[in-house]
Motif scaffolding. Structure first.
Motif, mmCIF file in Angstrom:
data_model
loop_
_atom_site.group_PDB
_atom_site.id
_atom_site.type_symbol
_atom_site.label_atom_id
_atom_site.label_comp_id
_atom_site.label_asym_id
_atom_site.label_seq_id
_atom_site.Cartn_x
_atom_site.Cartn_y
_atom_site.Cartn_z
ATOM 1 N N SER A 24 52.442 23.185 -56.328
ATOM 2 C CA SER A 24 51.212 22.735 -55.676
ATOM 3 C C SER A 24 51.361 22.796 -54.162
ATOM 4 O O SER A 24 52.474 22.821 -53.629
ATOM 5 C CB SER A 24 50.882 21.309 -56.101
ATOM 6 N N ASP A 26 50.611 20.312 -52.332
ATOM 7 C CA ASP A 26 51.211 19.017 -52.000
ATOM 8 C C ASP A 26 52.735 19.112 -51.983
ATOM 9 O O ASP A 26 53.382 18.509 -51.137
ATOM 10 C CB ASP A 26 50.777 17.937 -52.991
ATOM 11 N N TYR A 27 53.305 19.866 -52.893
ATOM 12 C CA TYR A 27 54.764 20.035 -52.910
ATOM 13 C C TYR A 27 55.224 20.816 -51.673
ATOM 14 O O TYR A 27 56.217 20.456 -51.040
ATOM 15 C CB TYR A 27 55.206 20.747 -54.190
ATOM 16 N N PHE A 29 53.846 20.856 -48.826
ATOM 17 C CA PHE A 29 53.696 19.986 -47.663
ATOM 18 C C PHE A 29 54.504 18.702 -47.766
ATOM 19 O O PHE A 29 54.349 17.792 -46.956
ATOM 20 C CB PHE A 29 52.214 19.642 -47.435
ATOM 21 N N GLN A 30 55.367 18.634 -48.782
ATOM 22 C CA GLN A 30 56.262 17.492 -49.006
ATOM 23 C C GLN A 30 55.495 16.185 -49.193
ATOM 24 O O GLN A 30 55.956 15.126 -48.797
ATOM 25 C CB GLN A 30 57.287 17.373 -47.878
ATOM 26 N N ARG A 31 54.342 16.269 -49.845
ATOM 27 C CA ARG A 31 53.567 15.063 -50.152
ATOM 28 C C ARG A 31 53.910 14.539 -51.537
ATOM 29 O O ARG A 31 53.473 13.475 -51.927
ATOM 30 C CB ARG A 31 52.074 15.360 -50.057
ATOM 31 N N THR A 32 54.691 15.329 -52.293
ATOM 32 C CA THR A 32 55.161 14.921 -53.610
ATOM 33 C C THR A 32 56.530 15.546 -53.855
ATOM 34 O O THR A 32 56.858 16.579 -53.269
ATOM 35 C CB THR A 32 54.171 15.339 -54.722
ATOM 36 N N ASP A 33 57.289 14.897 -54.716
ATOM 37 C CA ASP A 33 58.596 15.438 -55.098
ATOM 38 C C ASP A 33 58.515 16.254 -56.383
ATOM 39 O O ASP A 33 59.501 16.810 -56.831
ATOM 40 C CB ASP A 33 59.604 14.304 -55.301
#
Length: 64
Positions: A24, A26-27, A29-33
């Motif tokens: 994703s 988000d991954y 952009f380091q918004r989730t692991d």
């Protein structure tokens, strides 16, 4: 230049990168692991991942 912070990827390039690696935004952009984008995975890939996780947990708890 991207690695050195002298350039930034445009939106379309980010989408292509995420699709290529099946993750994703988000991954990226380091918004989730959680790197997995389940919707992009094929059924056999998802089944393999779940079986691998189950095996790992069995081994982990057996040797605790």
């Amino acid at each position: 230049m991207y690695e050195q912070g002298k350039r930034q990827l445009d939106y379309n390039s980010l989408i292509q990168l995420a699709e290529y690696y099946k993750v994703s935004l988000d991954y990226l952009f380091q918004r989730t692991d959680v790197p997995f984008l389940y919707e992009a995975m094929e059924e056999d890939e998802l089944e393999f991942m779940l079986q691998s996780l189950s095996l790992y947990r069995d081994i982990k708890y057996k040797f605790k």
